[in-house]
Scaffold this active site. Structure first.
Site, PDB file in Angstrom:
ATOM      1  N   ASP A  94      37.020 -35.257  38.817  1.00 16.39           N
ATOM      2  CA  ASP A  94      37.954 -35.227  40.126  1.00 16.39           C
ATOM      3  C   ASP A  94      36.526 -34.811  41.110  1.00 16.39           C
ATOM      4  O   ASP A  94      36.742 -33.711  42.010  1.00 16.39           O
ATOM      5  CB  ASP A  94      38.822 -33.866  40.149  1.00 16.39           C
ATOM      6  CG  ASP A  94      38.304 -32.435  39.839  1.00 16.39           C
ATOM      7  OD1 ASP A  94      37.107 -32.586  38.966  1.00 16.39           O
ATOM      8  OD2 ASP A  94      38.766 -31.422  39.800  1.00 16.39           O
ATOM      9  N   ASP A 139      31.005 -31.532  39.618  1.00 13.97           N
ATOM     10  CA  ASP A 139      31.005 -32.977  39.037  1.00 13.97           C
ATOM     11  C   ASP A 139      30.013 -33.766  39.344  1.00 13.97           C
ATOM     12  O   ASP A 139      29.394 -34.415  38.330  1.00 13.97           O
ATOM     13  CB  ASP A 139      32.269 -33.717  39.139  1.00 13.97           C
ATOM     14  CG  ASP A 139      33.746 -32.612  39.170  1.00 13.97           C
ATOM     15  OD1 ASP A 139      34.428 -33.262  38.246  1.00 13.97           O
ATOM     16  OD2 ASP A 139      33.737 -31.848  39.853  1.00 13.97           O
TER      17      ASP A 139
END
Length: 323
Positions: free
Chosen positions: A11, A16
């Site tokens: 996501d 990330d």
């Protein structure tokens, strides 16, 4: 040595992005694809962010697949601005160019196809809500047996939460999908919980050394963290839940990637039964760690407990050398 094959489900927020960069910098690793899911931001922004990361790393040949835009059942929760309005600090210029680079195939179908093309060889790394993974196992219940292993950043092991008093963000955003994945993915499963990552945080001085290098990755990370309140030294204030674990830089998702790339990074894990609570106002999304296996589960997960921070830091250092 056989090449390590990865699928990264994300996501894509700032943490990330850093985790993906660590994977891309690792030797003898092939990222078969990046699958996108809502979470830190909406799924369109996630796709755009992944392409931004791949562009910085000069790896735009890696296919990117758009996936789930909402939880499996709901209710759909409001998106947070923890990592800025777009997930990457809200400092980058938006563009529609990314849409031409996203694969037409849905992320869930891509996971199934890539695993079927490489049975027993693929490590699946999940860095966001687990919706794509839950849908994939619903379409093919045999998927877990075809995976090499699964690495998840999410959940909790001490009943502490960052979304509610007792639930972690990724699991709380789609509690039903988290439940499905931890019940039905019977491949070797390794979980980097929120508390684990917080207890293995790095110093802000180390973070400054990383981002003040002259490489393109360092400059990129410095830019996307420059106006993000989560990377402010004031973030560790009395109203922030991370203060429970002391001050410092926590590259949350990078722990799951590092553990997948080099198992020796994790120095201790608890092999135990786990289950996600899907009912209750405060308990919904909480991961239950059942060390005594009172649940009588045949499949036990590996819940990470301690980390070799020297090795982990070395992996981060190497990832920042991408020119």
């Amino acid at each position: 040595m056989a090449q390590k094959l990865l699928i990264i489900d994300t996501d894509c927020g700032i943490d990330d992005a850093l985790a993906i960069i660590v994977a891309l910098a690792a030797p003898n690793v092939k990222v078969l694809g990046v699958t996108c899911c809502f979470g830190n931001t909406n799924v369109d922004n996630v796709c755009m962010n992944v392409m931004r990361v791949l562009t910085v790393c000069q790896q735009t040949q890696i296919p990117v697949f758009k996936g789930s835009a909402a939880p499996l059942l709901g209710p759909e929760l409001p998106l947070k601005d923890h990592f800025g309005t777009d997930g990457l600090g809200g400092v980058l210029k938006n563009s529609e160019d990314w849409k031409q680079l996203i694969q037409k195939e849905h992320a869930v179908h891509a996971i199934l196809r890539l695993v079927n093309e490489n049975p027993g060889q693929v490590s699946l790394i999940a860095l966001g809500p687990l919706t794509n993974l839950a849908l994939a196992v619903r379409l093919d219940p045999g998927l877990p047996q075809k995976l090499k292993d699964l690495y998840v950043m999410g959940g909790n092991m001490e009943g502490k939460g960052n979304m509610t008093p007792s639930s972690e963000f990724n699991f709380r955003m789609d509690a039903e999908s988290a439940y499905v994945v931890l019940e039905e993915y019977t491949c070797p499963t390794h979980i980097a919980t929120w508390e684990f990552t917080c207890r293995n945080k790095l110093s802000w001085e180390y973070f400054e050394e990383l981002v003040n290098q002259k490489t393109s990755v360092a400059q990129f990370i410095k830019k996307i963290t420059s106006k993000c309140w989560a990377y402010s030294r004031d973030f560790n204030s009395s109203n922030n839940k991370d203060v429970l674990f002391g001050k410092g830089f926590v590259p949350y998702d990078a722990f799951a990637v590092a553990a997948c790339l080099d198992s020796s990074v994790i120095t201790e894990s608890l092999r135990c039964a786990v289950r996600v609570e899907v009912r209750g106002e405060l308990g919904r999304g909480m991961m239950i760690v059942d060390a005594a296996n009172t649940l009588k589960k045949g499949h036990l997960a590996f819940v990470m407990r301690t980390c070799d921070l020297k090795k982990f830091s070395s992996m981060l250092n190497a990832s920042f050398q991408i020119a």
